[in-house]
Enzyme design. Structure first.
Site, short mmCIF file in Angstrom:
data_model
loop_
_atom_site.label_atom_id
_atom_site.label_comp_id
_atom_site.label_asym_id
_atom_site.label_seq_id
_atom_site.Cartn_x
_atom_site.Cartn_y
_atom_site.Cartn_z
N ASN A 1 -8.19 0.04 6.80
CA ASN A 1 -8.30 1.50 6.68
C ASN A 1 -7.17 2.27 7.37
OD1 ASN A 1 -10.01 4.19 6.63
ND2 ASN A 1 -9.51 3.81 8.80
N TYR B 1 4.34 7.23 0.43
CA TYR B 1 2.88 7.05 0.55
C TYR B 1 2.29 6.65 -0.80
CZ TYR B 1 -1.93 8.41 1.99
OH TYR B 1 -3.27 8.43 2.29
N ALA C 1 3.72 5.19 -3.37
CA ALA C 1 4.13 3.83 -3.75
C ALA C 1 3.29 2.79 -3.02
CB ALA C 1 5.61 3.63 -3.45
P1 NAI Z 1 -7.16 9.58 10.52
O1 NAI Z 1 -5.82 10.04 10.94
O2 NAI Z 1 -8.34 10.39 10.93
O3 NAI Z 1 -7.40 8.08 10.94
C1 NAI Z 1 -6.42 7.10 10.77
C2 NAI Z 1 -6.43 6.19 11.98
O4 NAI Z 1 -5.48 5.14 11.76
C3 NAI Z 1 -6.01 6.93 13.28
O5 NAI Z 1 -7.02 6.78 14.26
C4 NAI Z 1 -4.72 6.24 13.67
O6 NAI Z 1 -4.52 6.12 15.06
C5 NAI Z 1 -4.87 4.87 13.00
N1 NAI Z 1 -3.57 4.22 12.86
C6 NAI Z 1 -2.41 4.76 12.41
N2 NAI Z 1 -1.41 3.87 12.51
C7 NAI Z 1 -1.94 2.74 13.02
C8 NAI Z 1 -1.40 1.46 13.35
N3 NAI Z 1 -0.09 1.20 13.20
N4 NAI Z 1 -2.24 0.53 13.86
C9 NAI Z 1 -3.56 0.79 14.03
N5 NAI Z 1 -4.12 1.98 13.74
C10 NAI Z 1 -3.32 2.94 13.24
O7 NAI Z 1 -7.08 9.52 8.92
P2 NAI Z 1 -8.09 9.13 7.77
O8 NAI Z 1 -7.98 10.21 6.78
O9 NAI Z 1 -9.42 8.77 8.28
O10 NAI Z 1 -7.35 7.87 7.17
C11 NAI Z 1 -8.00 6.64 6.86
C12 NAI Z 1 -7.38 6.07 5.60
O11 NAI Z 1 -7.72 6.90 4.48
C13 NAI Z 1 -5.87 5.97 5.60
O12 NAI Z 1 -5.47 4.74 5.03
C14 NAI Z 1 -5.43 7.14 4.73
O13 NAI Z 1 -4.20 6.89 4.12
C15 NAI Z 1 -6.56 7.17 3.72
N6 NAI Z 1 -6.76 8.41 3.00
C16 NAI Z 1 -7.01 9.61 3.64
C17 NAI Z 1 -7.28 10.76 2.90
C18 NAI Z 1 -7.64 12.08 3.53
O14 NAI Z 1 -7.72 13.09 2.82
N7 NAI Z 1 -7.89 12.16 4.82
C19 NAI Z 1 -7.23 10.73 1.43
C20 NAI Z 1 -6.99 9.44 0.88
C21 NAI Z 1 -6.75 8.34 1.64
#
Ligand code: NAI
Length: 261
Positions: free
Chosen positions: A98, A165, A167
């Site tokens: 995730n 992103y 891609a």
């Molecule tokens: P968020 O920013 O609330 O949570 C993402 C978490 O990933 C953060 O706690 C961050 O510290 C952690 N993270 C980032 N880089 C990291 C690394 N190198 N190693 C370990 N942890 C790391 O964001 P969200 O929205 O909950 O994101 C979860 C997933 O959902 C992501 O893959 C995002 O791309 C995807 N996503 C989010 C959308 C949105 O509208 N929020 C829409 C579609 C997909």
């Protein structure tokens, strides 16, 4: 498999969720723990993992929560953490890939483009295959091994200026399908969720007015989603009962991808 009621439960299963100190990962870890699973709650920062785990325990979770910091871009850390989770929680049944970051970059800004491109690959696709490969010996011992990759509606279409992103999220969809084929003979399912616009840390900076306008114009349900609504779909995919669903790419987007006008 006999279709009894307990195949609609993950109680006693062991799960690892990446990026679980915030947003959808946190909602997923919370829901899994509420359902009685043993959950490795992992993210970059140990203090953030500890805080999230403590909050989940304080809400009365039935399952154990193990907060563990690691960077998914660090291959050695993946090896260490998978071994530690399997050892401390007693195996691995469920993986939720995730963790994510934003990746906007203009095609006309070479320096930033290269930087974002590499970051997106390092955080949002390479770790998925590494974590899965590292956990495979444990998944192979599980009676109901489940993998869920969190892609995005950007894995199905494209927002302008977001191509690194986009891609990488398309690659998450491709990896999901390919591994579903490769691991299918062993009964290990691999599915992927494409969230739409969700209220999380990632979208915190977008002003409320802009979110409302976007949702009104583009989303059938006329609102942003909540992380818990995505977590519920993730739970459905990891149930032992979800034994004949693999390679699926499921939008949880309030109808964003089906609305033309
Ligand atoms: P968020 O920013 O609330 O949570 C993402 C978490 O990933 C953060 O706690 C961050 O510290 C952690 N993270 C980032 N880089 C990291 C690394 N190198 N190693 C370990 N942890 C790391 O964001 P969200 O929205 O909950 O994101 C979860 C997933 O959902 C992501 O893959 C995002 O791309 C995807 N996503 C989010 C959308 C949105 O509208 N929020 C829409 C579609 C997909």
């Amino acid at each position: 498999m006999i279709m009894t009621e307990d195949i609609r439960s993950i109680a006693g299963k062991t799960a690892i969720v990446t990026g679980a100190a915030s947003g959808m990962g946190c909602a997923t870890a919370r829901l899994f723990a509420q359902q009685g699973a043993k959950v490795a709650l992992t993210d970059l920062d140990q203090a953030a993992c500890d805080r999230a785990a403590e909050a989940i325990r304080a809400e009365g979770a039935r399952g154990e929560v193990l907060p563990l910091a690691f960077n998914v871009a660090d291959h050695e850390a993946i090896r260490r953490v998978i071994a530690e989770v399997a050892n401390r929680l007693g195996g691995i049944d469920i993986i939720v890939n995730n963790a994510g970051i934003v990746g906007f970059a203009s095609i006309d800004d070479p320096e930033n483009y290269e930087k974002q491109w590499q970051r997106c690959i390092d955080v949002m696709i390479t770790p998925h295959q590494r974590i899965i490969r590292e956990a495979l010996p444990h998944l192979r011992r599980s009676e109901a091994a489940r993998i869920v990759n969190i892609a995005s509606t950007e894995g199905l279409g494209a927002t302008p200026g977001d191509s690194p992103y986009v891609a990488v999220k398309h690659a998450v969809v491709g990896l999901t399908r390919a591994l579903a084929v490769d691991l299918g003979p062993e009964g290990i399912t691999v599915n992927c969720i494409c969230p739409g616009a969700i209220h999380t840390g990632m979208t915190d900076d977008i002003p409320d007015g802009k979110k409302e306008t976007f949702a009104r114009r583009r989303v059938a349900l006329r609102r942003y989603g909540r992380p818990e609504e995505v977590a519920q779909m993730t739970l459905s995919l990891v149930l032992p009962a979800a034994s004949y669903l693999t390679g699926a790419v499921i939008p949880v987007d309030g109808g964003l991808t089906i609305r033309n006008a």
